[in-house]
Design an enzyme around this catalytic site. Structure first.
Site, PDB file in Angstrom:
ATOM      1  N   LYS A  29      -5.612   5.394  -7.470  1.00 42.08           N
ATOM      2  CA  LYS A  29      -5.779   5.540  -5.863  1.00 42.08           C
ATOM      3  C   LYS A  29      -6.535   7.333  -6.221  1.00 42.08           C
ATOM      4  CE  LYS A  29      -2.923   2.283  -4.231  1.00 42.08           C
ATOM      5  NZ  LYS A  29      -1.319   1.820  -3.819  1.00 42.08           N
ATOM      6  N   GLN A  51       4.164   4.840  -2.601  1.00 41.02           N
ATOM      7  CA  GLN A  51       3.843   3.563  -3.367  1.00 41.02           C
ATOM      8  C   GLN A  51       5.126   2.730  -3.386  1.00 41.02           C
ATOM      9  OE1 GLN A  51       1.135   2.830  -4.864  1.00 41.02           O
ATOM     10  NE2 GLN A  51       1.946   0.827  -5.553  1.00 41.02           N
ATOM     11  N   ASP A  55      -1.447   3.300   5.032  1.00 39.01           N
ATOM     12  CA  ASP A  55      -1.258   1.704   4.702  1.00 39.01           C
ATOM     13  C   ASP A  55      -1.088   0.840   6.021  1.00 39.01           C
ATOM     14  OD1 ASP A  55      -1.426   1.344   1.815  1.00 39.01           O
ATOM     15  OD2 ASP A  55       0.601   2.017   1.571  1.00 39.01           O
TER      16      ASP A  55
END
Ligand code: NAP
Length: 286
Positions: free
Chosen positions: A53, A97, A120
């Site tokens: 990422k 994460q 997200d």
């Protein structure tokens, strides 16, 4: 023989145009869109994901800030870190994460992220807005799936869509997006009786299950659009999809490969969401 929905090629194109956009935004505003990526512990898969990422951010000129913490970090300490990131005007987007170590409640952490920095799209306020069809941050994988379908000019209105898997990250949010496009949506899971009956009725079949080749050619309606999100890594480290690609591609009209389908789109959409969060942040400050 079906049309291959090539996520790798599309994500490359999208990233090229985002690179130009980021350059312009940098000149206009004097700083780059910034994504903070928080990793707790040393799960090897998570370490690979966060590094890819950050690399993707750098490749298009975004600032990716990797913040790594020891497994022993407590929940209050993590919540403090998130509060600081929420209040930092130069951080536009925050990604924690998952999975987190078991002593930390994931839902509490997700809810602590400011809604407008929740890159997200997992915050409950974003989830509600998604189902209500309102403007919100759309989770990256479902957004990438819809972009692939849109690029292929596939009209979903009135189509029967069957989603296999009801996970919060892929199955459920993609079902909400298919509904927005006026598909008739069924969600299936491990309690579903006779899965094949459902999959055979699907004009659009979305497979969000990490089981190698759960969906075989005899389970697919001829001419169906098949999207495979599933990832299964065998003992040799080889990655397999949830769909038996080699055989299903002879039956479907359109299909995504694994790898090279949905995966690269997820990363591209993470970049796109970071830019959206930045634009929101910049507009708020002016
Ligand atoms: P998840 O939350 O674990 O959900 C998996 C779902 O699959 C569950 O709802 C489960 O049903 C269902 N399921 C399992 N076996 C089934 C069966 N035999 N028949 C019907 N349903 C079955 O997983 P997720 O986070 O949604 O992820 C799903 C897959 O996508 C994983 O392989 C993950 O690695 C992959 N993924 C890929 C990307 C990408 O970018 N390519 C991104 C995210 C996830 P129950 O609810 O009844 O248990």
């Amino acid at each position: 023989m079906s049309v291959i929905l090539d996520g790798r090629a599309l994500s490359y194109q999208l990233k090229e145009s985002m690179r130009d956009k980021v350059r312009t935004l940098f000149f206009q505003n004097g700083r780059r869109p910034t994504l903070a990526v928080v990793l707790v512990g040393n799960n090897p898969d998570s370490q690979i994901y966060v590094r890819s990422k950050i690399k993707a951010c750098e490749s298009i000129g975004l600032e990716g800030r990797l913040m790594e913490y020891d497994e022993s970090l407590s929940e209050p300490e993590l919540l403090n870190i998130i509060q600081r990131l929420n209040g930092d005007p130069e951080v536009d987007a925050i990604l924690v994460q998952l999975p987190l170590p078991t002593h930390i409640c994931e839902q509490t952490v997700i809810e602590a992220i400011a809604q407008e920095k929740d890159v997200d799209g997992f915050h409950p306020l974003n989830v509600v807005s998604l189902w209500q069809g309102e403007k919100c941050i759309v989770p990256c994988t479902p957004k990438g799936i819809m972009r692939l379908l849109q690029e292929a000019k596939l009209d979903l209105a009135g189509k029967r869509a069957v989603v296999v898997g009801r996970g919060n990250i892929v199955g459920k949010p993609t079902a909400a997006l298919l509904l927005r496009e006026n598909a008739t949506v069924t969600i299936t899971h491990t309690f579903t009786q006779n899965l094949k009956n459902h999959t055979l009725s699907a004009d659009v079949l979305l497979v969000a299950v990490g089981r190698k080749h759960l969906i075989t050619a005899d389970m697919v309606k001829p001419g169906a659009i098949v999207i495979d999100v599933g990832l299964y890594r065998d003992e040799q480290g080889k990655v397999w999809g949830g769909v038996d690609f080699e055989h299903v591609k002879e039956v479907a009209s359109h299909i995504t490969p694994v790898p090279g389908g949905v995966g690269p789109m997820t990363i591209a959409m993470l970049m796109e969401n970071t830019i959206e969060c930045y634009l929101h942040n910049i507009n708020k400050q002016h």
